[in-house]
Design a protein around this motif. Structure first.
Motif, PDB file in Angstrom:
ATOM      1  N   ARG A  76      -1.150   6.382  -5.619  1.00  0.00           N
ATOM      2  CA  ARG A  76      -1.019   7.282  -6.765  1.00  0.00           C
ATOM      3  C   ARG A  76       0.135   6.821  -7.648  1.00  0.00           C
ATOM      4  NH1 ARG A  76      -5.938   9.010  -6.399  1.00  0.00           N
ATOM      5  NH2 ARG A  76      -6.364  10.236  -4.534  1.00  0.00           N
ATOM      6  N   VAL A  77      -0.073   6.867  -8.941  1.00  0.00           N
ATOM      7  CA  VAL A  77       0.954   6.411  -9.885  1.00  0.00           C
ATOM      8  C   VAL A  77       1.556   7.599 -10.620  1.00  0.00           C
ATOM      9  CG1 VAL A  77       1.437   5.006 -11.921  1.00  0.00           C
ATOM     10  CG2 VAL A  77      -0.185   4.183 -10.191  1.00  0.00           C
ATOM     11  N   LEU A  78       2.870   7.684 -10.565  1.00  0.00           N
ATOM     12  CA  LEU A  78       3.620   8.701 -11.302  1.00  0.00           C
ATOM     13  C   LEU A  78       4.393   7.988 -12.397  1.00  0.00           C
ATOM     14  CD1 LEU A  78       4.686  11.588 -11.683  1.00  0.00           C
ATOM     15  CD2 LEU A  78       6.395  11.109  -9.919  1.00  0.00           C
ATOM     16  N   ILE A  79       4.022   8.229 -13.640  1.00  0.00           N
ATOM     17  CA  ILE A  79       4.655   7.582 -14.781  1.00  0.00           C
ATOM     18  C   ILE A  79       5.993   8.247 -15.092  1.00  0.00           C
ATOM     19  CG2 ILE A  79       4.480   7.120 -17.258  1.00  0.00           C
ATOM     20  CD1 ILE A  79       2.596   5.380 -15.749  1.00  0.00           C
ATOM     21  N   LEU A  80       7.035   7.427 -15.213  1.00  0.00           N
ATOM     22  CA  LEU A  80       8.362   7.910 -15.604  1.00  0.00           C
ATOM     23  C   LEU A  80       8.778   7.194 -16.878  1.00  0.00           C
ATOM     24  CD1 LEU A  80      10.262   7.956 -12.197  1.00  0.00           C
ATOM     25  CD2 LEU A  80       9.660   9.929 -13.581  1.00  0.00           C
ATOM     26  N   THR A  81       9.170   7.938 -17.879  1.00  0.00           N
ATOM     27  CA  THR A  81       9.548   7.310 -19.140  1.00  0.00           C
ATOM     28  C   THR A  81      10.564   8.152 -19.889  1.00  0.00           C
ATOM     29  OG1 THR A  81       8.700   6.448 -21.246  1.00  0.00           O
ATOM     30  CG2 THR A  81       7.634   8.403 -20.357  1.00  0.00           C
ATOM     31  N   ASN A  82      11.276   7.502 -20.795  1.00  0.00           N
ATOM     32  CA  ASN A  82      12.198   8.217 -21.681  1.00  0.00           C
ATOM     33  C   ASN A  82      11.470   8.801 -22.879  1.00  0.00           C
ATOM     34  OD1 ASN A  82      14.665   7.687 -20.294  1.00  0.00           O
ATOM     35  ND2 ASN A  82      14.602   5.583 -21.041  1.00  0.00           N
ATOM     36  N   TYR A  83      10.211   8.428 -23.031  1.00  0.00           N
ATOM     37  CA  TYR A  83       9.482   8.770 -24.247  1.00  0.00           C
ATOM     38  C   TYR A  83       8.379   9.779 -23.961  1.00  0.00           C
ATOM     39  CZ  TYR A  83      11.755   4.366 -25.361  1.00  0.00           C
ATOM     40  OH  TYR A  83      12.680   3.374 -25.501  1.00  0.00           O
ATOM     41  N   GLY A  84       8.383  10.901 -24.691  1.00  0.00           N
ATOM     42  CA  GLY A  84       7.337  11.892 -24.537  1.00  0.00           C
ATOM     43  C   GLY A  84       6.294  11.742 -25.622  1.00  0.00           C
ATOM     44  N   LEU A  85       5.946  10.522 -25.966  1.00  0.00           N
ATOM     45  CA  LEU A  85       5.033  10.284 -27.080  1.00  0.00           C
ATOM     46  C   LEU A  85       3.575  10.453 -26.670  1.00  0.00           C
ATOM     47  CD1 LEU A  85       6.758   7.118 -28.593  1.00  0.00           C
ATOM     48  CD2 LEU A  85       7.116   9.519 -29.182  1.00  0.00           C
ATOM     49  N   SER A 130      -1.608   9.672 -12.014  1.00  0.00           N
ATOM     50  CA  SER A 130      -1.764  11.009 -11.445  1.00  0.00           C
ATOM     51  C   SER A 130      -0.716  11.982 -11.953  1.00  0.00           C
ATOM     52  CB  SER A 130      -1.683  10.945  -9.916  1.00  0.00           C
ATOM     53  OG  SER A 130      -2.744  10.192  -9.380  1.00  0.00           O
ATOM     54  N   GLY A 131       0.289  11.474 -12.634  1.00  0.00           N
ATOM     55  CA  GLY A 131       1.335  12.354 -13.137  1.00  0.00           C
ATOM     56  C   GLY A 131       2.162  11.668 -14.192  1.00  0.00           C
ATOM     57  N   ARG A 187       0.824  -1.212   0.000  1.00  0.00           N
ATOM     58  CA  ARG A 187       0.000   0.000   0.000  1.00  0.00           C
ATOM     59  C   ARG A 187       0.865   1.273   0.000  1.00  0.00           C
ATOM     60  NH1 ARG A 187      -3.476  -3.597  -0.374  1.00  0.00           N
ATOM     61  NH2 ARG A 187      -5.605  -3.464   0.424  1.00  0.00           N
ATOM     62  N   PRO A 188       1.726   1.451  -1.014  1.00  0.00           N
ATOM     63  CA  PRO A 188       2.560   2.657  -1.061  1.00  0.00           C
ATOM     64  C   PRO A 188       1.704   3.886  -1.338  1.00  0.00           C
ATOM     65  CG  PRO A 188       2.700   1.479  -3.128  1.00  0.00           C
ATOM     66  CD  PRO A 188       1.907   0.601  -2.200  1.00  0.00           C
ATOM     67  N   ASP A 189       2.249   5.047  -1.016  1.00  0.00           N
ATOM     68  CA  ASP A 189       1.554   6.300  -1.334  1.00  0.00           C
ATOM     69  C   ASP A 189       1.729   6.648  -2.806  1.00  0.00           C
ATOM     70  OD1 ASP A 189       0.774   6.920   1.419  1.00  0.00           O
ATOM     71  OD2 ASP A 189       2.921   7.249   1.742  1.00  0.00           O
ATOM     72  N   VAL A 190       2.941   6.408  -3.329  1.00  0.00           N
ATOM     73  CA  VAL A 190       3.267   6.755  -4.710  1.00  0.00           C
ATOM     74  C   VAL A 190       4.014   5.597  -5.361  1.00  0.00           C
ATOM     75  CG1 VAL A 190       4.542   8.333  -6.220  1.00  0.00           C
ATOM     76  CG2 VAL A 190       3.413   9.217  -4.177  1.00  0.00           C
ATOM     77  N   VAL A 191       3.657   5.290  -6.594  1.00  0.00           N
ATOM     78  CA  VAL A 191       4.379   4.306  -7.398  1.00  0.00           C
ATOM     79  C   VAL A 191       5.090   5.045  -8.527  1.00  0.00           C
ATOM     80  CG1 VAL A 191       4.217   2.251  -8.855  1.00  0.00           C
ATOM     81  CG2 VAL A 191       2.655   2.526  -6.907  1.00  0.00           C
ATOM     82  N   LEU A 192       6.418   4.922  -8.579  1.00  0.00           N
ATOM     83  CA  LEU A 192       7.159   5.441  -9.731  1.00  0.00           C
ATOM     84  C   LEU A 192       7.154   4.339 -10.781  1.00  0.00           C
ATOM     85  CD1 LEU A 192      10.260   7.324  -8.263  1.00  0.00           C
ATOM     86  CD2 LEU A 192       8.016   8.213  -8.883  1.00  0.00           C
ATOM     87  N   MET A 193       6.399   4.531 -11.838  1.00  0.00           N
ATOM     88  CA  MET A 193       6.102   3.463 -12.792  1.00  0.00           C
ATOM     89  C   MET A 193       6.749   3.704 -14.156  1.00  0.00           C
ATOM     90  SD  MET A 193       4.164   0.618 -13.102  1.00  0.00           S
ATOM     91  CE  MET A 193       2.696   0.735 -12.059  1.00  0.00           C
ATOM     92  N   ASP A 194       7.591   2.764 -14.577  1.00  0.00           N
ATOM     93  CA  ASP A 194       8.138   2.796 -15.927  1.00  0.00           C
ATOM     94  C   ASP A 194       7.033   2.373 -16.902  1.00  0.00           C
ATOM     95  OD1 ASP A 194       9.977   3.020 -17.993  1.00  0.00           O
ATOM     96  OD2 ASP A 194      10.731   0.982 -17.732  1.00  0.00           O
ATOM     97  N   ALA A 196       7.599  16.258  -7.781  1.00  0.00           N
ATOM     98  CA  ALA A 196       6.507  15.506  -8.395  1.00  0.00           C
ATOM     99  C   ALA A 196       5.943  14.469  -7.422  1.00  0.00           C
ATOM    100  CB  ALA A 196       6.997  14.822  -9.667  1.00  0.00           C
ATOM    101  N   ILE A 197       6.830  13.795  -6.723  1.00  0.00           N
ATOM    102  CA  ILE A 197       6.382  12.800  -5.748  1.00  0.00           C
ATOM    103  C   ILE A 197       5.546  13.462  -4.665  1.00  0.00           C
ATOM    104  CG2 ILE A 197       7.183  11.242  -3.918  1.00  0.00           C
ATOM    105  CD1 ILE A 197       9.562  10.560  -5.722  1.00  0.00           C
ATOM    106  N   ASP A 198       5.984  14.616  -4.208  1.00  0.00           N
ATOM    107  CA  ASP A 198       5.252  15.343  -3.163  1.00  0.00           C
ATOM    108  C   ASP A 198       3.883  15.782  -3.662  1.00  0.00           C
ATOM    109  OD1 ASP A 198       5.161  16.712  -0.520  1.00  0.00           O
ATOM    110  OD2 ASP A 198       5.110  18.508  -1.752  1.00  0.00           O
TER     111      ASP A 198
END
Length: 220
Positions: free
Chosen positions: A79-88, A101-102, A47-54, A116-118
């Motif tokens: 909450r899921v924060l998407i992290l990627t190398n692609y701005g598509l 969420s982001g 049950r994390p607060d934020v997931v940094l998701m590839d 962003a995490i905050d």
């Protein structure tokens, strides 16, 4: 303390994020996952607060993992924060519609990632400036929505006005100033609109505003 789950198929990338986050007060890395399926499983347990998701991972990708997390009532606080190398475009829209969420590019500055995490942990939405430009550009050049009035009847006139301001990127404080109301009242209106429209957060509220035709970007 913001509890974070790291999801990336590259161990070196996870190690880098862990080192950055663990050096910060108020952030705790509670786990790591190398694919989307494991990310969903760990969310159920940790049950994390934020997931940094590839996004791109073998097996279950980040978009589908985000969709599954957002669909589970027991994970409503994740909450899921998407992290990627692609701005598509396709990644931006798919991630937001899945319930992210982001959305932040991996080449962002460390300070931007921590902010962003905050922001996401507080329940607000975050889009990198480049991603926001992409999002608006898509709606400028894309076809008009099939039913521009769809869903608007559930909102009051004041709520429609506030959703439009949210879609234009205004914060609750800025909305309050624009409409001469208190920030708490602005936040209440935003929350009511999200509830009525079944939007998980402000990011999905922005997508709804454009797709419903409530707001139309100025065409070049």
């Amino acid at each position: 303390m913001i509890r974070v789950l790291l999801v990336d198929d590259q161990a070196l990338m996870r190690a880098g994020f862990r080192a950055l986050l663990e050096a910060e007060d108020g952030v705790e890395v509670v786990g790591e996952a190398a694919d989307g399926a494991d990310a969903v499983r760990q969310c159920r347990v940790l049950r994390p607060d934020v997931v940094l998701m590839d996004v791109q991972m073998p097996g279950l990708d980040g978009i589908e993992a985000t969709r599954r997390i957002a669909a589970e009532p027991g994970l409503a606080g994740v909450r899921v924060l998407i992290l990627t190398n692609y701005g598509l475009d396709s990644y931006v829209f798919a991630a937001l519609r899945a319930g992210a969420s982001g959305f932040l590019l991996k080449d962002a500055d460390p300070g931007d990632l921590l902010q962003a995490i905050d922001v996401v942990a507080r329940g607000d939405a975050l889009l990198a400036p480049a991603v926001t430009r992409t999002l608006i550009s898509e709606f400028v050049t894309g076809p008009p929505p099939p039913d521009p009035a769809a869903g608007r009847d559930v909102l009051t006139g004041r709520e429609q006005e506030i959703v439009e301001l949210v879609a234009r990127g205004l914060t609750n404080d800025e909305i309050a100033t624009r409409m001469v109301i208190s920030p708490l009242t602005a936040k209440t209106h935003v929350n009511r609109a999200m509830t009525k429209l079944h939007c998980r957060d402000r990011a999905q509220l922005v997508v709804w505003a454009y797709e419903s035709g409530l707001i139309a970007p100025r065409r070049r």
